[in-house]
Design a protein around this motif. Structure first.
Motif, PDB file in Angstrom:
ATOM      1  N   VAL A  96       1.095  95.661  85.209  1.00  0.00           N
ATOM      2  CA  VAL A  96       2.092  95.033  84.175  1.00  0.00           C
ATOM      3  C   VAL A  96       1.129  95.457  82.633  1.00  0.00           C
ATOM      4  N   ALA A  97       2.722  95.971  82.358  1.00  0.00           N
ATOM      5  CA  ALA A  97       2.183  97.157  80.623  1.00  0.00           C
ATOM      6  C   ALA A  97       3.342  96.104  79.938  1.00  0.00           C
ATOM      7  N   GLY A  98       2.761  96.328  78.150  1.00  0.00           N
ATOM      8  CA  GLY A  98       3.722  95.399  77.391  1.00  0.00           C
ATOM      9  C   GLY A  98       3.165  96.596  76.738  1.00  0.00           C
ATOM     10  N   SER A  99       4.517  96.303  75.674  1.00  0.00           N
ATOM     11  CA  SER A  99       4.297  97.427  73.596  1.00  0.00           C
ATOM     12  C   SER A  99       4.193  95.707  72.697  1.00  0.00           C
ATOM     13  N   THR A 100       3.813  96.379  71.769  1.00  0.00           N
ATOM     14  CA  THR A 100       3.856  95.051  70.843  1.00  0.00           C
ATOM     15  C   THR A 100       3.179  95.699  69.195  1.00  0.00           C
ATOM     16  N   GLY A 101       2.881  95.597  68.633  1.00  0.00           N
ATOM     17  CA  GLY A 101       3.439  96.031  67.418  1.00  0.00           C
ATOM     18  C   GLY A 101       1.933  96.105  66.619  1.00  0.00           C
ATOM     19  N   SER A 102       0.611  95.685  66.996  1.00  0.00           N
ATOM     20  CA  SER A 102      -0.609  96.145  65.959  1.00  0.00           C
ATOM     21  C   SER A 102      -1.620  96.206  67.429  1.00  0.00           C
ATOM     22  N   ASP A 103      -2.763  96.275  66.686  1.00  0.00           N
ATOM     23  CA  ASP A 103      -3.498  96.366  67.649  1.00  0.00           C
ATOM     24  C   ASP A 103      -4.439  94.898  67.904  1.00  0.00           C
ATOM     25  N   ASP A 104      -4.625  94.076  67.289  1.00  0.00           N
ATOM     26  CA  ASP A 104      -5.217  92.739  67.127  1.00  0.00           C
ATOM     27  C   ASP A 104      -4.372  92.065  68.671  1.00  0.00           C
ATOM     28  N   LYS A 105      -3.074  92.046  67.823  1.00  0.00           N
ATOM     29  CA  LYS A 105      -2.439  91.645  69.596  1.00  0.00           C
ATOM     30  C   LYS A 105      -2.144  92.541  70.718  1.00  0.00           C
ATOM     31  N   ALA A 106      -2.191  93.521  70.637  1.00  0.00           N
ATOM     32  CA  ALA A 106      -2.680  94.072  72.344  1.00  0.00           C
ATOM     33  C   ALA A 106      -3.885  93.746  72.881  1.00  0.00           C
ATOM     34  N   GLU A 107      -4.965  94.312  72.057  1.00  0.00           N
ATOM     35  CA  GLU A 107      -6.959  93.407  71.837  1.00  0.00           C
ATOM     36  C   GLU A 107      -6.363  91.929  72.264  1.00  0.00           C
ATOM     37  N   ARG A 108      -5.844  91.285  71.920  1.00  0.00           N
ATOM     38  CA  ARG A 108      -5.716  89.655  72.276  1.00  0.00           C
ATOM     39  C   ARG A 108      -4.617  89.635  73.742  1.00  0.00           C
ATOM     40  N   LEU A 109      -3.490  90.551  73.619  1.00  0.00           N
ATOM     41  CA  LEU A 109      -3.257  90.125  75.011  1.00  0.00           C
ATOM     42  C   LEU A 109      -3.796  90.806  76.151  1.00  0.00           C
ATOM     43  N   LEU A 110      -4.645  91.810  76.406  1.00  0.00           N
ATOM     44  CA  LEU A 110      -4.958  92.297  77.227  1.00  0.00           C
ATOM     45  C   LEU A 110      -6.662  90.913  77.818  1.00  0.00           C
ATOM     46  N   ALA A 111      -7.247  90.544  76.643  1.00  0.00           N
ATOM     47  CA  ALA A 111      -8.686  89.399  77.091  1.00  0.00           C
ATOM     48  C   ALA A 111      -7.817  88.265  77.782  1.00  0.00           C
ATOM     49  N   ALA A 112      -6.232  88.068  77.667  1.00  0.00           N
ATOM     50  CA  ALA A 112      -5.930  86.896  77.788  1.00  0.00           C
ATOM     51  C   ALA A 112      -5.822  87.404  79.496  1.00  0.00           C
ATOM     52  N   GLY A 113      -5.503  88.419  79.755  1.00  0.00           N
ATOM     53  CA  GLY A 113      -5.657  88.880  81.195  1.00  0.00           C
ATOM     54  C   GLY A 113      -4.849  88.732  82.285  1.00  0.00           C
ATOM     55  N   ALA A 114      -3.399  88.728  81.924  1.00  0.00           N
ATOM     56  CA  ALA A 114      -2.310  88.791  82.400  1.00  0.00           C
ATOM     57  C   ALA A 114      -1.729  90.743  82.455  1.00  0.00           C
ATOM     58  N   PHE A 115      -2.158  91.326  81.346  1.00  0.00           N
ATOM     59  CA  PHE A 115      -1.844  92.483  81.046  1.00  0.00           C
ATOM     60  C   PHE A 115      -2.452  93.253  81.278  1.00  0.00           C
ATOM     61  N   ASP A 116      -2.369  93.970  82.509  1.00  0.00           N
ATOM     62  CA  ASP A 116      -3.429  95.594  82.864  1.00  0.00           C
ATOM     63  C   ASP A 116      -3.394  96.729  81.219  1.00  0.00           C
ATOM     64  N   GLU A 117      -2.093  96.988  80.904  1.00  0.00           N
ATOM     65  CA  GLU A 117      -2.086  97.954  79.683  1.00  0.00           C
ATOM     66  C   GLU A 117      -0.831  97.950  78.418  1.00  0.00           C
ATOM     67  N   VAL A 118      -1.567  97.566  77.117  1.00  0.00           N
ATOM     68  CA  VAL A 118      -0.085  97.286  76.530  1.00  0.00           C
ATOM     69  C   VAL A 118      -0.791  98.313  75.623  1.00  0.00           C
ATOM     70  N   VAL A 119       0.350  99.108  74.166  1.00  0.00           N
ATOM     71  CA  VAL A 119       0.552  99.768  73.944  1.00  0.00           C
ATOM     72  C   VAL A 119       1.202  99.610  72.303  1.00  0.00           C
TER      73      VAL A 119
END
Length: 215
Positions: A96-119
């Protein structure tokens, strides 16, 4: 529900409606909510409401995500995108990969455990990041360049589901400039009347034809 004119809905029932955000509303279109133990009421306005339903239908009915497949979710930091990430993992997605608009959002998404990688698409090009990658499913919620990346990075008979254009990021093609109207030349009026007469005749014929069909 304070008072009810519906036989199978008694006062005291908890219902969901779209009439207004107010202390009291008179409604005739509503859905009775069967509250589960331990579930906050706010969940029925989010993950158990329209947000979750959009993500669920997009994954299961449209994209038909299968266990072991990979998925790219744009606008992953939004309500629908983040919910889709958790649902995709629960449905057995291998990646599960995702894209978002800030590093803060990316870190929170990864910490939640659903996404394997976020850009963070503002600092990293999705085309460069996934130049050699392929996804079975692209769940698209932004439009523009990210939508094109999702379409290009599908592998084999990959599927794409368009959920919308978040934040006005949909990039529409430029419309050609309109040519200025030319002034009406002498002698053109008769031709205009002829075209108008033909248009009225055609419209009358079309109405008569539709009428005969309906009969």
């Amino acid at each position: 529900m304070l008072a009810s004119a519906v036989d199978d809905v008694a006062p005291g029932a908890l219902v969901f409606h779209r009439k207004a955000y107010a202390t009291h509303s008179l409604v005739d279109d509503f859905r009775v909510i069967d509250v589960a133990d331990g579930v906050p009421l706010s969940a029925y306005l989010g993950v158990l409401g329209g947000t979750g339903l959009t993500a669920w239908v997009g994954l299961t009915r449209v994209a038909r995500l299968q266990p072991g497949e990979s998925i790219l979710i744009t606008a992953a930091g939004g309500a629908v995108g983040s919910t889709a990430g958790h649902l995709a993992k629960a449905l057995g997605a291998a990646r599960v990969a995702g894209s978002t608009g800030s590093d803060d959002k990316a870190e929170r998404l990864l910490a939640a455990g659903a996404f394997d990688e976020v850009v963070n698409y503002r600092t990293t090009s999705l085309h460069d990041r996934y130049a050699d990658a392929g996804f079975d499913v692209a769940l698209e919620g932004v439009g523009g360049e990210q939508a094109r990346c999702g379409h290009r990075r599908r592998q084999g008979p990959g599927r794409a589901d368009r959920l919308g254009g978040r934040g006005g990021a949909v990039q529409r093609p430029r419309q050609p400039a309109r040519r200025p109207r030319q002034p009406l030349r002498r002698g053109a009026q008769a031709g205009s009347r002829s075209r108008a007469t033909w248009s009225r005749t055609t419209s009358t014929h079309a109405r008569a034809t539709r009428s005969s069909w309906s009969r």
